[in-house]
Design an enzyme around this catalytic site. Structure first.
Site, PDB file in Angstrom:
ATOM      1  N   ARG A  76     -13.286  -7.326  17.706  1.00 47.83           N
ATOM      2  CA  ARG A  76     -12.048  -7.649  18.436  1.00 47.83           C
ATOM      3  C   ARG A  76     -12.374  -8.610  19.569  1.00 47.83           C
ATOM      4  NH1 ARG A  76     -10.544  -4.373  22.242  1.00 47.83           N
ATOM      5  NH2 ARG A  76     -10.808  -2.464  21.037  1.00 47.83           N
TER       6      ARG A  76
ATOM      7  N   TYR B  27      10.816 -24.017  18.650  1.00 44.02           N
ATOM      8  CA  TYR B  27      10.689 -23.074  17.543  1.00 44.02           C
ATOM      9  C   TYR B  27      11.444 -21.782  17.877  1.00 44.02           C
ATOM     10  CZ  TYR B  27       8.669 -19.622  14.441  1.00 44.02           C
ATOM     11  OH  TYR B  27       8.516 -18.604  13.545  1.00 44.02           O
TER      12      TYR B  27
END
Ligand code: PLP
Length: 385
Positions: free
Chosen positions: A55, A108
């Site tokens: 991670r 967007y």
């Protein structure tokens, strides 16, 4: 210590930056390090590279990040599991409850949704402004404004913003400028060199380039911003897996070639659309009559592969045309080798309905692929009828 790749041309950086042959095996291609964790030599004794847990960092992802930073001419890049994960990390690192964000009037739909439906609930306000107008932009800046978020070319109407001018306005007020460079890609435009603080990519699009992966990235040369983004990404966990990182890295190697061909093909499509009796307007920054043409010519290498147009007959006709193309596949997304058509009002930008960012129903958006341009033009002309 990463190699200094700044002396290399774009295509060389795309293929070699962050991608030296694997020191253990000589593998020419960066391996997919499919591992969640890394052996330590004693507690806290991290081995070369400092890897601990995927991670936090993974070698395949590091290679991608070094390549992306080199392509944008930046010090740092961080890869994410999607463009929206990157946007969320940038906005949450740069704002606190009570802060304000300025967004372009054409953006967007997912970015608008994140601000309007998610971050608003946590006390971050936003205003949509025509960022091509410096007076309107200055007037919208409040004492609590922390971020100006701009897309150029914008999605879906291919609006153009003068990045250097906007960076000047942002810097006057100590506001951070984030440029979503998804449509242009680092091959066509380098926002950091024009004064932007952060570049965002949906690597799902041209960087990946083959419609086979979802990913995102934040790129910056500011060490403090990099630390804040890195902390938040690790704390929240919106990272790409090693295979997804590898797919984006593989796609990025051919970005320059693809963008040249996307631009060539888009020019041929635009030529066919302009003056067509069923087409009332074509949105493409390469057209001399586009209001942002001169700015685009100044800050972009070419004008890219995205084209939008309005049709006579309104929404019903737009939907009918979108259902008739064969090579232009009806689908969301963009930037892949194959051509796509979509209806922003009902698809990618449906979340802007009723807002100032709503897209008119007569607009269709094309992502022009790298097929034979004659076949693409034939397909469109047949669908237009
Ligand atoms: N920015 C732009 C300009 C986009 O077009 C998109 C997706 O379409 C995004 C950001 C979000 O990226 P993703 O879909 O990878 O989360």
């Amino acid at each position: 210590m990463a190699e200094d790749t700044s002396r290399w041309g774009f295509e060389t950086r795309a293929i070699h930056a962050g991608q030296a042959p694997d020191p253990r095996t000589g593998s020419v291609i960066v391996p997919i390090y499919a591992t969640s964790t890394f052996a330590q030599d004693g507690v806290g004794g991290l081995r070369e590279g400092g890897y601990e847990y995927s991670r936090t960092a993974n070698p395949t992802r590091t290679a991608l990040e070094e390549a992306l930073a080199a392509l944008e001419g930046a010090k740092h890049a961080l890869a994410f599991g999607s463009g929206m994960a990157a946007a969320d990390t940038a906005l949450r690192a740069l704002t606190r409850p009570g802060d304000h964000v300025i967004l372009g009037g054409d953006a967007y739909g997912g970015t608008f949704r994140l601000l309007d439906k998610v971050l608003k609930l946590w006390g971050v306000e936003h205003t949509a402004v025509d960022l091509a107008d410096p007076t309107a932009t200055r007037a919208a800046i409040r004492p609590n404004t922390k971020v100006i978020w701009a897309e150029t070319p914008s999605n879906p109407l291919l609006g153009i913003i003068d990045i250097a001018a906007l960076a000047g306005v942002a810097a006057e007020s100590g506001v951070k400028l984030v440029i979503d460079n998804t449509f242009a890609t680092p091959y066509l435009q380098s926002p950091l060199g024009l004064g932007a603080d952060v570049v965002l990519h949906s690597t799902t699009k041209y960087l990946g380039g083959h419609s086979d992966v979802v990913g995102g990235a934040l790129v910056t040369s500011d060490d403090d911003l990099r630390e804040q983004f890195f902390f938040l990404r690790n704390a929240v966990g919106g990272v790409p897996g090693p295979f997804d990182s590898w797919l984006v890295l593989r796609g990025a190697k051919t970005l320059a070639l693809r963008m040249e061909r996307h631009s060539d093909n888009a020019e041929r499509v635009v030529e066919a659309l302009v003056g067509h009796p069923k087409v009332t307007k074509v949105y493409y920054p390469g057209l001399a009559e586009h209001p942002g043409h001169e700015t685009a010519a100044k800050q972009m290498r070419r004008f890219g592969g995205m084209v939008s147009f309005s049709v006579a007959g309104g929404e019903a006709e737009a939907l009918a045309i979108a259902s008739r193309t064969k090579l232009f596949i009806l689908g969301e997304s963009l930037g892949g080798i194959e051509s796509l058509i979509e209806h922003p009002g009902k698809m990618t930008h449906a979340s802007t309905t009723g807002s100032p960012l709503q897209v008119s129903g007569d607009v269709l958006r094309l992502s022009v692929g790298i097929e034979d341009a004659t076949d693409l033009v034939d397909d469109l002309l047949t669908a237009l009828g």
